[in-house]
Design an enzyme around this catalytic site. Structure first.
Site, mmCIF file in Angstrom:
data_model
loop_
_atom_site.group_PDB
_atom_site.id
_atom_site.type_symbol
_atom_site.label_atom_id
_atom_site.label_comp_id
_atom_site.label_asym_id
_atom_site.label_seq_id
_atom_site.Cartn_x
_atom_site.Cartn_y
_atom_site.Cartn_z
ATOM 1 N N ASP A 1 66.444 79.852 61.443
ATOM 2 C CA ASP A 1 65.396 80.850 61.684
ATOM 3 C C ASP A 1 64.582 81.015 60.413
ATOM 4 O O ASP A 1 64.890 81.675 59.474
ATOM 5 C CB ASP A 1 66.393 82.273 62.051
ATOM 6 C CG ASP A 1 65.141 83.354 62.250
ATOM 7 O OD1 ASP A 1 64.206 82.937 62.177
ATOM 8 O OD2 ASP A 1 65.705 84.599 62.342
ATOM 9 N N GLU B 1 64.422 75.195 28.703
ATOM 10 C CA GLU B 1 65.570 75.935 27.987
ATOM 11 C C GLU B 1 65.956 77.254 28.561
ATOM 12 O O GLU B 1 65.321 78.266 27.853
ATOM 13 C CB GLU B 1 65.047 76.021 26.210
ATOM 14 C CG GLU B 1 65.035 74.642 25.571
ATOM 15 C CD GLU B 1 64.470 74.845 24.252
ATOM 16 O OE1 GLU B 1 64.209 75.869 23.655
ATOM 17 O OE2 GLU B 1 64.427 73.640 23.757
ATOM 18 N N GLU C 1 67.528 80.851 28.893
ATOM 19 C CA GLU C 1 68.332 81.656 28.282
ATOM 20 C C GLU C 1 68.779 82.499 29.404
ATOM 21 O O GLU C 1 68.357 82.575 30.423
ATOM 22 C CB GLU C 1 67.586 82.327 27.097
ATOM 23 C CG GLU C 1 67.096 81.540 26.094
ATOM 24 C CD GLU C 1 66.178 82.164 25.243
ATOM 25 O OE1 GLU C 1 65.903 81.610 24.121
ATOM 26 O OE2 GLU C 1 65.769 83.173 25.586
ATOM 27 N N GLU D 1 72.661 83.136 21.604
ATOM 28 C CA GLU D 1 71.246 83.343 21.358
ATOM 29 C C GLU D 1 71.219 84.598 20.423
ATOM 30 O O GLU D 1 72.070 85.319 20.068
ATOM 31 C CB GLU D 1 70.272 83.620 22.731
ATOM 32 C CG GLU D 1 69.404 82.243 23.027
ATOM 33 C CD GLU D 1 68.492 82.058 21.797
ATOM 34 O OE1 GLU D 1 68.173 82.754 21.112
ATOM 35 O OE2 GLU D 1 68.078 80.903 21.824
ATOM 36 N N GLU E 1 72.447 80.488 25.517
ATOM 37 C CA GLU E 1 71.351 79.302 25.875
ATOM 38 C C GLU E 1 72.383 77.790 26.161
ATOM 39 O O GLU E 1 73.025 77.931 25.316
ATOM 40 C CB GLU E 1 70.228 78.911 24.962
ATOM 41 C CG GLU E 1 69.328 77.786 25.345
ATOM 42 C CD GLU E 1 68.090 77.688 24.419
ATOM 43 O OE1 GLU E 1 67.983 76.774 24.107
ATOM 44 O OE2 GLU E 1 67.767 78.962 23.929
ATOM 45 N N HIS F 1 61.558 78.305 27.344
ATOM 46 C CA HIS F 1 60.740 77.296 26.831
ATOM 47 C C HIS F 1 60.840 75.930 27.594
ATOM 48 O O HIS F 1 62.059 75.522 27.819
ATOM 49 C CB HIS F 1 60.944 77.279 25.366
ATOM 50 C CG HIS F 1 61.325 78.398 24.620
ATOM 51 N ND1 HIS F 1 61.950 78.530 23.434
ATOM 52 C CD2 HIS F 1 60.616 79.646 24.595
ATOM 53 C CE1 HIS F 1 62.020 79.879 23.025
ATOM 54 N NE2 HIS F 1 61.081 80.603 23.724
ATOM 55 N N ARG G 1 56.644 78.931 16.233
ATOM 56 C CA ARG G 1 57.123 79.516 17.258
ATOM 57 C C ARG G 1 56.488 80.794 17.588
ATOM 58 O O ARG G 1 56.960 81.373 19.001
ATOM 59 C CB ARG G 1 58.737 79.641 17.093
ATOM 60 C CG ARG G 1 59.533 78.480 16.997
ATOM 61 C CD ARG G 1 60.926 78.627 16.635
ATOM 62 N NE ARG G 1 61.378 77.379 16.045
ATOM 63 C CZ ARG G 1 62.489 76.634 16.927
ATOM 64 N NH1 ARG G 1 62.379 76.859 18.141
ATOM 65 N NH2 ARG G 1 62.780 75.635 16.411
ATOM 66 N N GLU H 1 55.492 71.944 24.222
ATOM 67 C CA GLU H 1 56.549 72.792 24.647
ATOM 68 C C GLU H 1 55.722 74.280 25.082
ATOM 69 O O GLU H 1 54.946 74.900 23.988
ATOM 70 C CB GLU H 1 57.387 73.411 23.483
ATOM 71 C CG GLU H 1 58.472 74.409 23.905
ATOM 72 C CD GLU H 1 59.201 74.791 22.675
ATOM 73 O OE1 GLU H 1 60.142 75.673 22.682
ATOM 74 O OE2 GLU H 1 59.000 74.411 21.616
ATOM 75 N N ARG I 1 55.782 77.994 25.679
ATOM 76 C CA ARG I 1 56.934 78.971 25.354
ATOM 77 C C ARG I 1 56.842 80.228 26.069
ATOM 78 O O ARG I 1 57.874 81.014 26.033
ATOM 79 C CB ARG I 1 56.679 79.230 23.921
ATOM 80 C CG ARG I 1 57.098 78.074 22.966
ATOM 81 C CD ARG I 1 57.130 78.232 21.554
ATOM 82 N NE ARG I 1 57.914 79.136 21.049
ATOM 83 C CZ ARG I 1 59.356 79.170 20.775
ATOM 84 N NH1 ARG I 1 59.923 77.978 20.823
ATOM 85 N NH2 ARG I 1 60.073 80.328 20.262
#
Length: 470
Positions: free
Chosen positions: A51, A130, A132, A212, A220, A269, A339, A358, A360
């Site tokens: 359904d 990655e 977390e 973390e 993580e 990330h 970062r 990457e 983030r």
């Protein structure tokens, strides 16, 4: 794995139950189970009916019948059920036309991979999220007409240094000091290792696990990069395994982006690289050792970031993490090593094979199939249109003077803002029929009605603290 190999595996492993799984629109696994006699070679073409009107964001009641077609390549034995059970992830089809269902997230991921191939830019896109998460001992919440509260707790919580634990042995990481402490401060080493080993036993390669930054069990576990569709499948197994291993030990895992006030939120990330005929497209001689194509891809991601966030940061809670001036990268800039930029070029290795970008900003509340597909489409749009990302920003963005910071755009400040951006900027997602207009419209409608408005209309507990006596 072929249907024949699946049926052979069922006999060899003594499988008694088949569990069929698929993803609803927002991103939660759904399932039903059938006895093994209900599965034969024809099942991999005929599928199983269900359904579709009972699945969030899918069919109306007058057109509810849908089919789920098991994908034999996804066969894995469930590590938690009491009886030997084989899990097959399915693709959704219309039972009349037999066309793939436009709102099936897995179908969107498959179309994104096909579109990449059709462009001639590359033949595989690798993703390495990655993700977390928090491990809590207890969670309680209520949202009623006259009451609203939540409470989370953890033996690691720094707020529990004075609690009577008969005895309290201390060793509780302070706010923002949870990155990499050894036991006994790190209380969950063995639990995370069990999660890691369970994933590996399922054939999911893991690179590391660790505590973390936040107090109260933030953690993580990093999976090794995989092609888009495969990583979409693996992310669902990842969440399922972590929640169930924790549950077996009387803990609970959440991927909510911001469950604790004034400590680090939970991000995801996401690393992206595109390859063609075994050659990494993003390795080159430009800034930080990347290619011109990689810089164009970054340009596409930065240009479309606000609309991308509707899929990569798709909850109202996501924007409790994405607040300017705090730990999350909201400033739309790129850099190597830095970062605090929304897009980073990792510098861990000089190998061309390790060159990737990457992003983030995302968090693990997202539907991985949709988030990865949207991210790939933004990157491809950047390459196709040679979108210049501008100059890199190799300094701490949070320390910039106001006049310099004013020139840097930010990610959306709310889910409502991200959905408004998606409404205005989604043509890049429609290429190759990867995302359809129907998907975009329903995503905006569902999120607005069921999440944005639902939160907006309710009094917040902190408002009583601020305003009750006015």
């Amino acid at each position: 794995m072929t249907p024949e190999q699946v049926l052979k595996m069922i006999k060899e492993k003594g499988i008694k139950i088949i569990d069929i799984r698929f993803l609803d629109f927002p991103g939660i696994w759904q399932h039903f189970s059938v006895p093994i006699k209900e599965l034969d070679e024809a099942s991999f073409e005929d599928g199983f009916g269900f359904d579709g009107s009972s699945i969030r964001g899918w069919q109306p009641i007058h057109a509810s019948d849908m089919l789920v077609i098991p994908d034999p390549a996804t066969a894995k034995i469930d590590p938690f059920y009491a009886e030997p059970t084989l899990v097959l992830i399915g693709n959704i089809q219309d039972p009349i036309t037999r066309e793939a269902y436009s709102r099936d997230p897995r179908n969107i991921a498959q179309k994104a991979e096909s579109y990449l191939l059709s462009t001639g830019i590359g033949d595989v896109a690798y993703f390495g999220p990655e993700a977390e998460f928090f491990i809590f001992d207890n969670v309680q919440y209520e949202s009623g007409k006259n009451i609203s509260y939540y409470e989370v707790d953890s033996v690691e919580g720094t707020w529990n240094t004075g609690r009577d634990e008969g005895p309290n042995l201390g060793y509780k990481p302070r706010h923002k000091e949870g990155y990499f402490p050894v036991p006994p401060t790190d209380k969950f080493q063995d639990l995370r290792t069990e999660m890691l080993l369970t994933l590996e036993n399922l054939g999911i390669d893991v690179e590391c696990q660790h505590h973390e930054v936040a107090t109260a069990g933030q953690a993580e576990i990093d999976m090794r990069f995989m092609p888009l569709l495969q990583m979409g499948d693996q992310l669902m197994w990842f969440k399922y395994v972590l929640k169930n291993v924790a549950n077996q030990h009387n803990h609970t895992v959440t991927f909510m982006p911001k469950p604790i006030f004034e400590d680090n939120g939970t991000g995801m990330h996401t690393h992206l690289s595109i390859w063609k005929k075994g050659v990494p497209l993003f390795a080159g001689d430009k800034y930080a050792g990347v290619s011109q194509e990689a810089l164009y891809a970054i340009g596409g991601i930065l240009k479309h970031c606000k609309s991308l966030c509707a899929f990569t940061n798709p909850t109202t809670n996501s924007y409790k993490r994405l607040v300017p001036g705090f730990e999350a990268p909201v400033n739309l800039a790129y850099s190597s090593r830095n970062r605090s930029a929304a897009v980073r070029i990792p510098m861990y290795s000089a190998s061309p094979k390790a060159k990737r970008i990457e992003f983030r900003t995302p968090d693990p509340s997202c539907n991985g199939y949709l988030a990865f597909s949207a991210l790939l489409m933004a990157a491809l749009d950047g390459i196709q249109n040679k979108i210049d990302p501008g100059d890199p920003l190799d300094k701490n963005i949070y320390d910039l003077p106001p006049e310099e910071l004013a020139g840097i755009e930010s990610a959306p400040g709310s889910l409502e803002e991200a959905l408004a951006a998606l409404k205005e900027d989604h043509q890049y997602l429609l290429k190759g029929d990867v995302f359809t207009k129907d998907v975009i419209d329903m995503w905006i409608k569902y999120k607005t009605e069921n999440e944005v408005n639902a939160v907006k209309l309710r009094p917040h507990p902190h408002e009583f603290f601020l305003y009750y006596d006015i």
